[in-house]
Design a protein around this motif. Structure first.
Motif, PDB file in Angstrom:
ATOM      1  N   SER A 134       0.858  -1.188   0.000  1.00 18.42           N
ATOM      2  CA  SER A 134       0.000   0.000   0.000  1.00 18.42           C
ATOM      3  C   SER A 134       0.890   1.233   0.000  1.00 18.42           C
ATOM      4  O   SER A 134       1.854   1.326   0.766  1.00 18.42           O
ATOM      5  CB  SER A 134      -0.939   0.010   1.211  1.00 18.42           C
ATOM      6  OG  SER A 134      -0.240   0.221   2.416  1.00 18.42           O
ATOM      7  N   LEU A 135       0.560   2.172  -0.891  1.00 17.37           N
ATOM      8  CA  LEU A 135       1.428   3.331  -1.114  1.00 17.37           C
ATOM      9  C   LEU A 135       0.598   4.484  -1.645  1.00 17.37           C
ATOM     10  O   LEU A 135      -0.314   4.282  -2.459  1.00 17.37           O
ATOM     11  CB  LEU A 135       2.517   2.958  -2.128  1.00 17.37           C
ATOM     12  CG  LEU A 135       3.581   4.001  -2.450  1.00 17.37           C
ATOM     13  CD1 LEU A 135       4.431   4.305  -1.227  1.00 17.37           C
ATOM     14  CD2 LEU A 135       4.462   3.525  -3.603  1.00 17.37           C
ATOM     15  N   GLN A 149       3.806 -11.474 -10.677  1.00 16.62           N
ATOM     16  CA  GLN A 149       2.820 -11.114 -11.685  1.00 16.62           C
ATOM     17  C   GLN A 149       1.677 -10.312 -11.068  1.00 16.62           C
ATOM     18  O   GLN A 149       1.222 -10.619  -9.958  1.00 16.62           O
ATOM     19  CB  GLN A 149       2.243 -12.379 -12.341  1.00 16.62           C
ATOM     20  CG  GLN A 149       3.299 -13.266 -12.973  1.00 16.62           C
ATOM     21  CD  GLN A 149       4.108 -12.537 -14.035  1.00 16.62           C
ATOM     22  OE1 GLN A 149       3.571 -11.721 -14.789  1.00 16.62           O
ATOM     23  NE2 GLN A 149       5.406 -12.824 -14.098  1.00 16.62           N
ATOM     24  N   PRO A 150       1.189  -9.264 -11.746  1.00 22.24           N
ATOM     25  CA  PRO A 150       0.103  -8.454 -11.183  1.00 22.24           C
ATOM     26  C   PRO A 150      -1.192  -9.236 -11.048  1.00 22.24           C
ATOM     27  O   PRO A 150      -1.541 -10.033 -11.923  1.00 22.24           O
ATOM     28  CB  PRO A 150      -0.036  -7.309 -12.201  1.00 22.24           C
ATOM     29  CG  PRO A 150       0.520  -7.862 -13.477  1.00 22.24           C
ATOM     30  CD  PRO A 150       1.602  -8.802 -13.078  1.00 22.24           C
ATOM     31  N   VAL A 151      -1.882  -9.009  -9.939  1.00 23.81           N
ATOM     32  CA  VAL A 151      -3.159  -9.653  -9.679  1.00 23.81           C
ATOM     33  C   VAL A 151      -4.279  -8.624  -9.618  1.00 23.81           C
ATOM     34  O   VAL A 151      -5.267  -8.705 -10.342  1.00 23.81           O
ATOM     35  CB  VAL A 151      -3.121 -10.465  -8.362  1.00 23.81           C
ATOM     36  CG1 VAL A 151      -4.498 -11.048  -8.044  1.00 23.81           C
ATOM     37  CG2 VAL A 151      -2.089 -11.578  -8.455  1.00 23.81           C
ATOM     38  N   ASP A 152      -4.127  -7.615  -8.731  1.00 27.05           N
ATOM     39  CA  ASP A 152      -5.162  -6.594  -8.547  1.00 27.05           C
ATOM     40  C   ASP A 152      -4.511  -5.296  -8.103  1.00 27.05           C
ATOM     41  O   ASP A 152      -3.401  -5.282  -7.558  1.00 27.05           O
ATOM     42  CB  ASP A 152      -6.174  -7.015  -7.472  1.00 27.05           C
ATOM     43  CG  ASP A 152      -7.205  -8.005  -7.980  1.00 27.05           C
ATOM     44  OD1 ASP A 152      -7.810  -7.722  -9.032  1.00 27.05           O
ATOM     45  OD2 ASP A 152      -7.392  -9.045  -7.325  1.00 27.05           O
ATOM     46  N   SER A 163      -1.785  -2.665  -4.026  1.00 22.80           N
ATOM     47  CA  SER A 163      -1.420  -3.501  -5.161  1.00 22.80           C
ATOM     48  C   SER A 163      -1.114  -4.916  -4.697  1.00 22.80           C
ATOM     49  O   SER A 163      -0.537  -5.118  -3.629  1.00 22.80           O
ATOM     50  CB  SER A 163      -0.192  -2.926  -5.873  1.00 22.80           C
ATOM     51  OG  SER A 163      -0.427  -1.581  -6.273  1.00 22.80           O
ATOM     52  N   VAL A 164      -1.495  -5.880  -5.521  1.00 18.28           N
ATOM     53  CA  VAL A 164      -1.290  -7.299  -5.212  1.00 18.28           C
ATOM     54  C   VAL A 164      -0.573  -7.953  -6.391  1.00 18.28           C
ATOM     55  O   VAL A 164      -1.002  -7.809  -7.544  1.00 18.28           O
ATOM     56  CB  VAL A 164      -2.630  -8.031  -4.956  1.00 18.28           C
ATOM     57  CG1 VAL A 164      -2.374  -9.482  -4.555  1.00 18.28           C
ATOM     58  CG2 VAL A 164      -3.452  -7.310  -3.896  1.00 18.28           C
TER      59      VAL A 164
END
Length: 248
Positions: free
Chosen positions: A144-145, A220-223, A242-243
């Motif tokens: 989280s940012l 790898q990007p998830v959400d 970000s996940v």
């Protein structure tokens, strides 16, 4: 490049202001804890920048095995005044390279802008790689940012109002060349400034930049959401959650 010495000094001093009893689940932190607990599943989970355990302790009390890394021995002392090291182990060191007490974590999480405390891009890249090194295949990294508010900067201006209330101001000073920002804190009483403080230097990152760092680490990007309530992330969002998932 290594910013850990400066960070250690700041956070060791800040640890004096924390009460161990504050590490409890609240209405404010419940959505975050639920989000993290869902991804952690049966665990274990690892927090980079665990600090005093404000999130790790209530997550542990939800039945998830949690460990941590933090640059500040003082912060970890406060953590272990609440939960013994045998129950919630924590390593002193930079989240960019320190080894946690174990490997094979289902979840690594970095919250509350902690990753931006790494003041150099190389450190931030190394942090993603260190997270991936601690994750089991199929495990998750959550960061989280805040989103840099450069759209609020007119040409030639470097200051942006962060959080402004009747009792406090936070004014962010941007260096858009180095991607550094410093938060200046002011306390107010009856409309008058009664105290000032200077926060640590941060290196801000764009969500797309984090995706590149994650890809370099095999994640790898998830959400991506605009908050812990899973609100959609848009061009107007001021924070990102970000996940990413480690390749199986």
């Amino acid at each position: 490049m290594d910013s850990s010495a400066e960070q250690r000094m700041f956070w060791d001093n800040d640890a004096l202001n924390w009460d161990p009893s504050e590490a409890v689940e609240t209405d404010e932190t419940a959505p975050m804890l639920g989000f993290l607990a869902e991804l952690a599943g049966d665990g274990p989970a690892l927090e980079f920048g665990i600090g005093t355990g404000r999130i790790a302790v209530p997550l542990c009390r939800r039945g998830i095995a949690v460990a941590g890394i933090d640059v500040s021995p003082g912060m970890i002392d406060v953590l272990h005044a609440t939960v013994p090291a045998t129950e919630l182990p924590a390593t002193v060191g930079s989240m960019a390279r320190a080894d946690a007490p174990a490997r094979d974590y289902q979840l690594v999480y970095i919250i509350a802008n902690a990753i931006s405390c790494l003041a150099y891009q190389d450190e931030q890249i190394a942090c993603f790689q260190n997270a991936a090194r601690h994750l089991r295949p199929g495990g998750y990294l959550v960061v989280s940012l805040w989103v840099p508010q450069l759209r609020e900067l007119p040409l030639g201006q470097t200051l942006v109002a962060g959080n402004v209330t009747d009792t406090s101001w936070i004014i962010d000073s941007y260096d858009v060349v180095s991607q550094h920002v410093v938060s200046h804190h002011f306390k107010l009483e009856d409309g008058h400034v009664t105290g000032t403080g200077r926060g640590t230097q941060h290196r801000y990152m764009w969500p797309a930049e984090m995706d590149v760092m994650a890809k370099m680490a095999g994640l790898q990007p998830v959400d991506r959401f605009a908050g812990w309530d899973r609100a959609p992330f848009t061009a107007e969002s001021k924070i990102s959650v970000s996940v990413w998932r480690k390749d199986a």
